[in-house]
Design a protein around this motif. Structure first.
Motif, PDB file in Angstrom:
ATOM      1  N   THR A 153       0.895  -1.167  -0.172  1.00 40.25           N
ATOM      2  CA  THR A 153      -0.010   0.074   0.145  1.00 40.25           C
ATOM      3  C   THR A 153       0.877   1.226  -0.085  1.00 40.25           C
ATOM      4  OG1 THR A 153      -1.737  -0.985   1.246  1.00 40.25           O
ATOM      5  CG2 THR A 153      -1.772   1.207   1.107  1.00 40.25           C
ATOM      6  N   GLN A 157       0.758   3.667  -3.206  1.00 39.97           N
ATOM      7  CA  GLN A 157       0.304   5.113  -2.978  1.00 39.97           C
ATOM      8  C   GLN A 157       1.214   6.165  -3.117  1.00 39.97           C
ATOM      9  OE1 GLN A 157      -1.898   5.345   0.665  1.00 39.97           O
ATOM     10  NE2 GLN A 157      -3.859   4.235  -0.352  1.00 39.97           N
ATOM     11  N   ASN A 168      -5.006   6.158   5.539  1.00 36.23           N
ATOM     12  CA  ASN A 168      -5.630   4.964   5.380  1.00 36.23           C
ATOM     13  C   ASN A 168      -6.279   4.311   6.649  1.00 36.23           C
ATOM     14  OD1 ASN A 168      -4.841   4.449   2.157  1.00 36.23           O
ATOM     15  ND2 ASN A 168      -3.014   4.688   3.258  1.00 36.23           N
ATOM     16  N   ASN A 697     -12.078   6.512   4.242  1.00 35.19           N
ATOM     17  CA  ASN A 697     -11.110   6.257   3.312  1.00 35.19           C
ATOM     18  C   ASN A 697     -11.244   5.086   2.438  1.00 35.19           C
ATOM     19  OD1 ASN A 697      -9.972   4.960   6.093  1.00 35.19           O
ATOM     20  ND2 ASN A 697      -8.937   3.675   4.315  1.00 35.19           N
ATOM     21  N   THR A 699      -9.480   2.698  -0.760  1.00 32.60           N
ATOM     22  CA  THR A 699      -8.511   2.500  -1.756  1.00 32.60           C
ATOM     23  C   THR A 699      -8.604   1.180  -2.527  1.00 32.60           C
ATOM     24  OG1 THR A 699      -6.905   3.808  -0.578  1.00 32.60           O
ATOM     25  CG2 THR A 699      -6.134   2.179  -2.152  1.00 32.60           C
ATOM     26  N   SER A 717      -8.167   6.108  -4.916  1.00 31.23           N
ATOM     27  CA  SER A 717      -8.226   6.359  -3.550  1.00 31.23           C
ATOM     28  C   SER A 717      -8.802   7.691  -3.243  1.00 31.23           C
ATOM     29  CB  SER A 717      -6.677   6.556  -2.782  1.00 31.23           C
ATOM     30  OG  SER A 717      -5.846   5.591  -3.004  1.00 31.23           O
ATOM     31  N   LYS A 768       0.718   8.963 -10.589  1.00 35.00           N
ATOM     32  CA  LYS A 768      -0.379   9.321  -9.758  1.00 35.00           C
ATOM     33  C   LYS A 768      -0.861  10.764  -9.696  1.00 35.00           C
ATOM     34  CE  LYS A 768      -0.036  10.078  -5.209  1.00 35.00           C
ATOM     35  NZ  LYS A 768       0.174   9.652  -3.784  1.00 35.00           N
ATOM     36  N   SER A 770      -2.861  13.181  -7.547  1.00 33.21           N
ATOM     37  CA  SER A 770      -3.549  13.547  -6.346  1.00 33.21           C
ATOM     38  C   SER A 770      -4.341  14.773  -6.030  1.00 33.21           C
ATOM     39  CB  SER A 770      -2.472  13.470  -5.103  1.00 33.21           C
ATOM     40  OG  SER A 770      -1.804  14.509  -5.285  1.00 33.21           O
TER      41      SER A 770
END
Length: 802
Positions: A153, A157, A168, A697, A699, A717, A768, A770
């Protein structure tokens, strides 16, 4: 009296348990199955599922590949090993009462292939023991909530900070510190102080913004952990687990880059030095600017370790790490007339151009493990940590309604040394048909704090600026010269003795009972005066000595092999640093916690679903004294009783092969429930500042394993932070004063991240975006450090495995 009745209840329960043992002592001992699972190149296979088919009893192999089943009737059993992506194996064994039958498995995969399978999978949160528990007990057997965030994880992430990982964890709410010189978290309504952070089971300083991108996992033990660790907050304790050496050669290099000139190369190298000695070295360097004007950071981190197998039963793990950083202290956009300004952009910076916050942290630890036999183990850990901080900055952006702010300066230079040690004896034994899993231990640490005073008045005005109109005044750019006037060194010594027994009265009913004795001594500071060269003990501060017993008792009922229902009570004392308004030492706070919950494994262990409800009562809540003009002081006061009620739900698992998810929701209501009286005391029923009501949360990651898109990874996420209050809690007098409430409401917000990656042989690429929606919100410390959350950003990591 109620504490007496609780202790009496625990004593009665233990007496009844001992009486039960005595009655059952004559029952013939049942049989056991023990064994070991190895890869085809002879390496131990940890965290592999092992199951007895006939009664559906399950366990996970330990890190050394061993497993065991006890309390079995005579007969023939089928033992099966399995894991998503592994070939299933099974063997028939004969069990005889009073004897132990041994059975071993050799998997078709080698250790490298097995490691890839284990990392790609998601083993049940309810089966893998947490190292911070000091004993290998599956979470499903514990009357307490535990959550573990794996390295997978963290990697998926692209997390670098502790906050990136802990969002998380349901029940953890993110906050901030003064000038964002560190990260702050709230768990079950309680701010997690310096005593609540551990690395590999040893207490560590959290003020250094610890490096998390290279960790093996992060373990969160929710609620009271006083029995195991003494004076910790009732919210949670956090353990950062570093990666260990391997007896196989391997390496990985990576480069991470992102928005605002973020660059982070990393390297991880491991392998054997000899057949009994292995090493690992991990290092990173980070250089970054920020969406905040002028803000930047530099970080160096290295983590070497050695593992020496002294014998088949004894191993020694030596670890060290070094972190050095230089970052800009940042109070964000500050307050405007005591409120969050809506007309100041999220990138505006109001600190001095030369402000700095520099730190160095070095850690060394040694862990010795000795297995006496299949049932008894000794673990000993010793560690040392030093932390130095050098800080010079303007302070507390509290501008008037028209934006005028007189900047004042703060100069700090501190160092902290931690010496810690612990010895734990773990044992499994039977009294008749009753199984015991026993932990007996002792721990202690010495904390030495050094602070300095400077020839700089904190009340002196450096210059004047306007946060609404930067051209209104001409700011100063020179950095004043500062000299140390005196140094103060204060020792704190802690020691604890504890025992805990998990008593399996039957396959369905288990009782956990334990007790800890804690002692803490805070010595008189020694003050060194630079001008005279003399060193003497303080004449205004007295030594403080505190001791307490912390009981814990819980009941676990498992109506099904896949379901655990639990209820527990624990008590802890929380020492309070500082002095009251009269200069007297603060006594410790006594805190009671009650928790009930249910833990489930669904769809043959592919999904974990847990629910817990709790109530935490602090009978003497300590807080900073805030003067009528909202100016905080170093003094503290007892505000009365607070109560924290809450609910937590967490879900995790592998829906189908390659599809992993993690989700959670929490609700918390922490408020004043008793205060000494009106008009100067706090308001009964008012939510404690910093307490977030709702967090959530989710994911989801999917990795394609077949076809033309094999190796493609997609993930998403979402993180929700609910409404909370900043500023300071009110007194009854505040509500009737002309200035009114001192609370600052902060709205809720949700951010969404999207990830896409591709792996081909030994090369992988991960990207990613965000905060896709570019959401704007703030983390607020009191009413002067108001920091916008990061806007939409891009991050990518390319890595190659040797």
């Amino acid at each position: 009296m109620k504490h007496f009745y609780k202790l009496l209840s625990i004593t009665v329960l233990l007496f009844l348990s001992v009486n039960t043992f005595a009655q059952l002592a004559s029952v013939p001992a049942r049989g056991s199955i023990t064994g070991k699972v190895s890869s085809n190149d002879g390496k131990p296979a940890g965290y592999v599922n092992v199951q007895i088919v006939e009664n559906n009893r399950r366990t996970l192999t330990k890190e050394d590949g061993t497993f065991s089943f006890h309390n079995l009737k005579s007969g023939e059993y089928t033992v099966k090993t399995s894991y998503v992506g592994l070939q299933v194996q099974s063997q028939k064994v004969i069990v005889t009462e009073g004897q132990t039958t041994k059975v071993d498995f050799i998997l078709s995969e080698n250790s490298s292939e097995l490691n890839e399978v284990i990392i790609a999978g998601t083993h049940s949160q309810n089966l893998k023991p947490a190292a911070m528990g000091k004993i290998a007990i599956a979470p499903k057997d514990l009357p307490q909530s535990i959550q573990i965030i794996s390295s997978q994880t963290i990697t998926d992430q692209q997390a670098s900070r502790l906050s990136d990982v802990l969002k998380n964890v349901n029940g953890i709410a993110l906050g901030t510190t003064r000038g964002t010189t560190g990260e702050n978290f709230f768990a079950r309504g309680y701010s997690l102080g310096a005593n609540n952070y551990f690395k590999n089971g040893a207490r560590t300083n959290s003020g250094s913004l610890p490096e998390t991108s290279t960790l093996e996992s992060i373990e969160v033990l929710k609620g009271s952990a006083a029995l195991l660790y003494g004076n910790v907050s009732s919210g949670a304790v956090i353990n950062m687990v570093t990666k260990k050496p391997k007896f196989e050669y391997g390496a990985e290099v990576s480069m991470r880059a992102g928005s605002y000139d973020f660059y982070k190369p990393s390297a991880d190298i491991y392998g054997p030095i000899s057949k009994d000695l292995a090493f690992r070295v991990i290092g990173t360097y980070e250089n970054a600017k920020s969406f905040r004007n002028t803000v930047k950071s530099d970080r160096y981190y290295v983590n070497p370790s050695l593992l020496y197998n002294i014998s088949e039963k004894t191993s020694l793990l030596v670890q060290g790490d070094y972190l050095e950083y230089d970052l800009t202290p940042d109070f964000g956009i500050g307050s405007l007339g005591g409120k969050i300004p809506t007309t100041i952009g999220r990138s505006e910076f109001f600190n001095t151009v030369w402000a700095y916050n520099k730190g160095k942290q070095a850690t060394a630890s040694a862990e010795l493990n000795h297995q006496f036999n299949a049932n008894w183990k000794l673990n000993a850990i010793g560690s040392f940590q030093s932390f130095d901080r050098n800080y010079f900055s303007s302070e507390r952006i509290q501008a008037s309604e028209i934006g005028d702010w007189e900047r004042k300066l703060s100069r700090q230079k501190t160092s902290e040394d931690y010496y810690t040690g612990q010895i734990n004896l773990n044992g499994i034994f039977n009294t008749g048909s009753v199984k015991h899993t026993l932990l007996v231990g002792v721990d202690g640490d010495r904390y030495m704090n050094l602070t300095n005073t400077f020839n700089l008045s904190t009340s002196a005005v450096y210059d004047k600026i306007n946060t609404l109109d930067p051209n209104k005044f001409v700011p100063r750019t020179d950095m004043p010269d500062t000299q140390i006037l005196s140094s103060s060194k204060t020792p704190t010594d802690r020691v604890g003795l504890y025992f805990q027994d998990l008593i399996a009265l039957s396959e369905k009913i288990k009782v956990l009972a334990g007790l800890r004795y804690s002692y803490q001594a805070v010595g008189v500071p020694k003050i060194h005066t630079v001008s005279t060269g003399e060193t003497a003990k303080s004449t205004t501060v007295r030594a403080r000595y505190e001791q307490a017993f912390s009981p814990r008792v819980g009941l676990v009922y498992q109506p099904l092999k896949t379901t655990s229902v639990f209820a527990s009570y624990s008590n802890n004392f929380s020492p309070n640093s500082g002095v009251d308004i009269n200069g007297d030492n603060m006594k410790a706070s006594i805190i009671d916690q009650y928790e009930v919950g249910v833990k489930n494994e669904l769809f043959d262990g592919k999904i974990t679903a847990n629910l817990s409800l709790y109530k935490i009562i602090n009978h003497d809540f300590a807080q900073a004294v805030v003067l009528p003009n909202n100016e905080p002081t170093a003094a503290r006061e007892f505000a009365g009783e607070t109560t924290s009620d809450g609910l937590e739900i967490d879900l995790s698992g592998t829906i189908v092969s390659g599809l992993n998810f993690l989700a959670g929701y929490s609700y918390n209501f922490m408020r004043y429930t008793k205060t000494p009286g009106k008009p100067v005391n706090n308001v009964v029923g008012e939510r404690i500042v910093g307490n977030t009501a709702h967090t959530a949360n989710g994911t989801l990651f999917y990795t394609f394993s077949e076809g033309a898109v094999k190796g493609l990874k997609l993930g998403a996420s979402a993180f929700y932070t609910g409404k909370r209050m900043a500023g300071w809690n009110n007194t009854y007098a505040d509500l009737t004063s002309p200035t009114g409430s001192r609370l600052i409401p902060v709205g809720d917000f949700t951010t969404f991240d999207f990830t896409a990656g591709y792996s081909f042989k030994k090369l992988s690429l991960l990207a990613k975006v965000s905060n896709i929606g570019n959401t704007l919100n703030y983390y607020v410390h009191e009413n002067y450090s108001i920091n916008p959350i990061p806007p939409r950003q891009f991050m990518t990591t390319i890595s190659y495995r040797f």
